[in-house]
Design an enzyme around this catalytic site. Sequence first.
Site, PDB file in Angstrom:
ATOM      1  N   LEU A 149       0.857  -1.209   0.090  1.00  0.00           N
ATOM      2  CA  LEU A 149       0.083   0.283   0.102  1.00  0.00           C
ATOM      3  C   LEU A 149       0.605   1.276  -0.171  1.00  0.00           C
ATOM      4  O   LEU A 149       0.980   1.960   0.836  1.00  0.00           O
ATOM      5  CB  LEU A 149      -0.933  -0.103   1.126  1.00  0.00           C
ATOM      6  CG  LEU A 149      -2.156  -0.876   1.241  1.00  0.00           C
ATOM      7  CD1 LEU A 149      -3.009  -0.858   2.454  1.00  0.00           C
ATOM      8  CD2 LEU A 149      -2.969  -0.734  -0.280  1.00  0.00           C
ATOM      9  N   HIS A 150       1.398   1.597  -1.132  1.00  0.00           N
ATOM     10  CA  HIS A 150       2.404   2.813  -1.210  1.00  0.00           C
ATOM     11  C   HIS A 150       1.313   3.956  -1.519  1.00  0.00           C
ATOM     12  O   HIS A 150       0.119   3.725  -1.322  1.00  0.00           O
ATOM     13  CB  HIS A 150       3.308   2.656  -2.277  1.00  0.00           C
ATOM     14  CG  HIS A 150       2.597   2.205  -3.884  1.00  0.00           C
ATOM     15  ND1 HIS A 150       2.176   3.377  -4.601  1.00  0.00           N
ATOM     16  CD2 HIS A 150       2.350   1.087  -4.547  1.00  0.00           C
ATOM     17  CE1 HIS A 150       1.575   2.534  -5.734  1.00  0.00           C
ATOM     18  NE2 HIS A 150       1.678   1.398  -5.628  1.00  0.00           N
ATOM     19  N   ALA A 151       1.717   5.023  -1.872  1.00  0.00           N
ATOM     20  CA  ALA A 151       1.007   6.293  -1.716  1.00  0.00           C
ATOM     21  C   ALA A 151      -0.374   6.335  -2.495  1.00  0.00           C
ATOM     22  O   ALA A 151      -1.386   6.620  -1.905  1.00  0.00           O
ATOM     23  CB  ALA A 151       1.836   7.535  -2.280  1.00  0.00           C
TER      24      ALA A 151
END
Length: 89
Positions: free
Chosen positions: A14-16
């Site tokens: 769950l990156h940006a």
Amino acid sequence: MVEVSMIVKNENGLHARPASLFSKAAAKYKSDIKVIKNGDHSKTCNPKSIISLLSLGIYKGDQLTISASGEDEEFAVKELQEFLEKGID
């Protein structure tokens, strides 16, 4: 309270971008929502805050427990679970 555990499928966790979408989805609900990483209650966040969500450092293969308590708890958990099942990158 409704709760579900699942494994993160997103290749990059769950990156940006996916964290932002996840946070926006969580913010739609009135229920109190928590995300717990790998069963460690010291790694808990309110996913309505993207900063809080990003601070967990969620990667592919991590186990997330999503819990919600409130009037729309079932809908909140279901939507957030479906989000993670889709594996949005």
